[in-house]
Design an enzyme around this catalytic site. Structure first.
Site, PDB file in Angstrom:
ATOM      1  N   ARG A 285      -1.845  19.362   1.340  1.00 53.70           N
ATOM      2  CA  ARG A 285      -2.697  19.624   0.255  1.00 53.70           C
ATOM      3  C   ARG A 285      -3.793  20.723   0.741  1.00 53.70           C
ATOM      4  O   ARG A 285      -4.076  20.652   1.852  1.00 53.70           O
ATOM      5  CB  ARG A 285      -3.427  18.405  -0.107  1.00 53.70           C
ATOM      6  CG  ARG A 285      -2.623  17.513  -1.115  1.00 53.70           C
ATOM      7  CD  ARG A 285      -3.247  16.362  -1.437  1.00 53.70           C
ATOM      8  NE  ARG A 285      -2.955  15.123  -0.828  1.00 53.70           N
ATOM      9  CZ  ARG A 285      -3.374  13.800  -0.861  1.00 53.70           C
ATOM     10  NH1 ARG A 285      -4.303  13.812  -1.331  1.00 53.70           N
ATOM     11  NH2 ARG A 285      -2.717  12.986   0.029  1.00 53.70           N
TER      12      ARG A 285
ATOM     13  N   ASN B  17       0.894  -1.181   0.012  1.00 50.65           N
ATOM     14  CA  ASN B  17      -0.106   0.136   0.052  1.00 50.65           C
ATOM     15  C   ASN B  17       0.822   1.233   0.038  1.00 50.65           C
ATOM     16  O   ASN B  17       1.388   1.606   0.968  1.00 50.65           O
ATOM     17  CB  ASN B  17      -0.778  -0.028   1.105  1.00 50.65           C
ATOM     18  CG  ASN B  17      -1.629   1.204   1.364  1.00 50.65           C
ATOM     19  OD1 ASN B  17      -1.627   2.185   0.614  1.00 50.65           O
ATOM     20  ND2 ASN B  17      -2.734   1.240   2.433  1.00 50.65           N
TER      21      ASN B  17
ATOM     22  N   GLU C 197      -6.362  -0.663   5.677  1.00 51.23           N
ATOM     23  CA  GLU C 197      -6.610  -0.726   3.901  1.00 51.23           C
ATOM     24  C   GLU C 197      -6.143  -1.989   3.481  1.00 51.23           C
ATOM     25  O   GLU C 197      -6.521  -2.434   2.154  1.00 51.23           O
ATOM     26  CB  GLU C 197      -5.990   0.394   3.123  1.00 51.23           C
ATOM     27  CG  GLU C 197      -6.720   1.800   3.733  1.00 51.23           C
ATOM     28  CD  GLU C 197      -5.818   2.752   2.965  1.00 51.23           C
ATOM     29  OE1 GLU C 197      -6.287   3.577   2.657  1.00 51.23           O
ATOM     30  OE2 GLU C 197      -4.518   2.973   3.540  1.00 51.23           O
TER      31      GLU C 197
ATOM     32  N   HIS D 161      -9.889   7.019  -0.978  1.00 49.76           N
ATOM     33  CA  HIS D 161      -9.887   6.349   0.391  1.00 49.76           C
ATOM     34  C   HIS D 161     -10.836   5.208   0.535  1.00 49.76           C
ATOM     35  O   HIS D 161     -11.216   4.787   1.548  1.00 49.76           O
ATOM     36  CB  HIS D 161     -10.065   7.332   1.546  1.00 49.76           C
ATOM     37  CG  HIS D 161      -8.952   8.371   1.645  1.00 49.76           C
ATOM     38  ND1 HIS D 161      -9.126   9.778   1.784  1.00 49.76           N
ATOM     39  CD2 HIS D 161      -7.656   8.137   1.414  1.00 49.76           C
ATOM     40  CE1 HIS D 161      -7.943  10.373   1.908  1.00 49.76           C
ATOM     41  NE2 HIS D 161      -6.938   9.410   1.596  1.00 49.76           N
TER      42      HIS D 161
ATOM     43  N   ARG E 176      -2.756  -1.595  -3.418  1.00 44.09           N
ATOM     44  CA  ARG E 176      -3.637  -0.542  -3.303  1.00 44.09           C
ATOM     45  C   ARG E 176      -3.239   0.310  -4.688  1.00 44.09           C
ATOM     46  O   ARG E 176      -2.081   0.531  -4.725  1.00 44.09           O
ATOM     47  CB  ARG E 176      -3.642   0.452  -2.270  1.00 44.09           C
ATOM     48  CG  ARG E 176      -4.205   1.563  -2.283  1.00 44.09           C
ATOM     49  CD  ARG E 176      -3.940   2.459  -1.108  1.00 44.09           C
ATOM     50  NE  ARG E 176      -4.568   3.596  -0.968  1.00 44.09           N
ATOM     51  CZ  ARG E 176      -3.700   4.825  -0.630  1.00 44.09           C
ATOM     52  NH1 ARG E 176      -2.713   4.896  -0.647  1.00 44.09           N
ATOM     53  NH2 ARG E 176      -4.643   5.895  -0.523  1.00 44.09           N
TER      54      ARG E 176
END
Length: 387
Positions: A237, A9, A375, A177, A89
């Protein structure tokens, strides 16, 4: 001999990895190479953590490629471990990839074409795919997409108010996500029973941050849009800003598009507003006024976006915090949950300070939970299903 599934990931500043038993999906090892591009660190957990824990040969200033190479080398050196497959991912699946897929050269080329939509992530995701293919030729590899979970959204939630031809060409609100949200959706029934089928907002608050509104554990709306730059204020960001500001920076300030991209992706958010750091722990402990304002703005933006998602849901039954900030920053959770008291949240400050799983008081109209992000498990499950 242990048959294992490897999960990689790759984030913008981290490389999470996990090994799962290929038959039972019991975790063998989970870890995270963090701080890539800066002061690199290593966290490893699980019964077989020694696979990655020693010797500590990872460079303190490793990049993504070095981190991937180190992980694969450690697996190769481990006796009695046999890889059955690898899962990855992949941040952007575009309009076509709405479910996990076995990767071949043609699929890899199509995913590479999506790189402009996720320039901070897609190259690292694909580099991991290529590195595993080189290390284990013929090993089955599965790509799992962050955008796929949101394809259950109604069409209106995916449309942008642009000429129709853009939507026909795939310019839509995709959301991200998704693997994190999928894990929460799969975990909630065991925690709150049938209440999980109601109106749920999940706050994935990490270096990248977004909110997702779910009904019947399916995505209804989310804060990120065409790219992962939209929505909440994040670590570096900006999140959502007036598009006219982008035009102003280019047309009036003479900034090149690449410089604007650098500004919005890497110099803004918590780092930009604080002028100090993108790390909530550093900002919380600093005592600096600008750091305090950055944290307040982060929470304020999350509260505003949560209000918009409540409008899409028609109310709120459950609020879930997850990911690095969501799990480990009680001050941020308190600021958000307290500001949403009007929605029916009876917040328990003591439970929150102790990082309890439930941080709302008993009898609260809205359940507020803290659930660790994972995840990797949905990826391992997808690999097992495809095989």
């Amino acid at each position: 001999m242990s048959n294992a599934i490897l999960v990689l990931n790759a984030g913008s500043s981290s490389m999470k990895f996990a090994l799962y038993d290929a038959d039972t999906l019991e975790p063998l090892t989970r870890g995270n190479v963090r701080g890539i591009g800066g002061e690199t660190g290593l966290d490893v957990s699980g019964p077989d953590g020694a696979i990655f824990g020693a010797p500590r040969s990872l460079s303190h200033h490793a990049d993504h490629q070095a981190a991937i190479a180190w992980i694969l080398k450690r697996i190769r050196e481990e006796p009695g471990l046999s890889l059955r497959a690898a899962g990855h991912r992949v941040v952007h699946g575009g309009p076509r990839f709405t479910a996990p897929v076995l990767v071949d050269d043609a699929i890899l080329a199509q995913l590479a074409a999506l790189t402009p939509l996720a320039p901070a992530h897609q190259p690292h995701n694909l580099a991991a795919l290529r590195a595993v293919a080189q290390a284990w030729p013929g090993l089955p590899q599965v790509a799992c997409f962050d955008t796929a979970f949101h394809r259950t959204q109604p069409r209106l939630a995916q449309l942008l108010p642009l000429p129709r031809s853009f939507a026909d060409e795939g310019v839509l609100r995709y959301g991200f996500h998704g693997l994190s949200y999928q894990h929460i959706a799969e975990t909630l029934p065991d925690l709150i029973g049938r209440r999980c089928e109601g109106r749920v907002i999940v706050a994935h608050l990490g270096h990248g941050a977004s909110l997702c509104a779910m009904r019947e554990r399916r995505s209804v709306a989310t804060t990120m849009g065409f790219t992962a730059l939209d929505g909440l204020m994040m670590g570096t960001r900006s999140g959502a800003i007036d598009p006219g500001l982008v035009l102003y920076l280019i047309q009036e300030r003479g900034m090149a598009p690449a410089a604007v991209a650098e500004l919005l992706n890497k110099q803004s958010g918590l780092l930009g507003v604080s002028g100090l750091s993108d790390d909530v722990r550093v900002l919380t402990e600093s005592g600096d006024a600008c750091a305090e304002e950055a944290l307040e703005l982060f929470a304020y933006r999350a509260v505003r976006e949560a209000g918009s998602l409540m409008a899409a849901l028609g109310g709120l039954d459950v609020l879930v915090f997850t990911a690095g900030i969501g799990e480990h920053a009680p001050g941020v959770r308190a600021a958000i949950a307290s500001a949403l008291a009007w929605a029916g949240i009876d917040f328990d400050g003591e439970r929150n300070r102790h990082n309890a799983q439930r941080i709302s008081r008993d009898g609260s109209a809205v359940d507020v939970l803290v659930i660790p992000a994972n995840e990797e498990l949905p990826i391992a499950r997808a690999v097992q299903n495809l095989l």
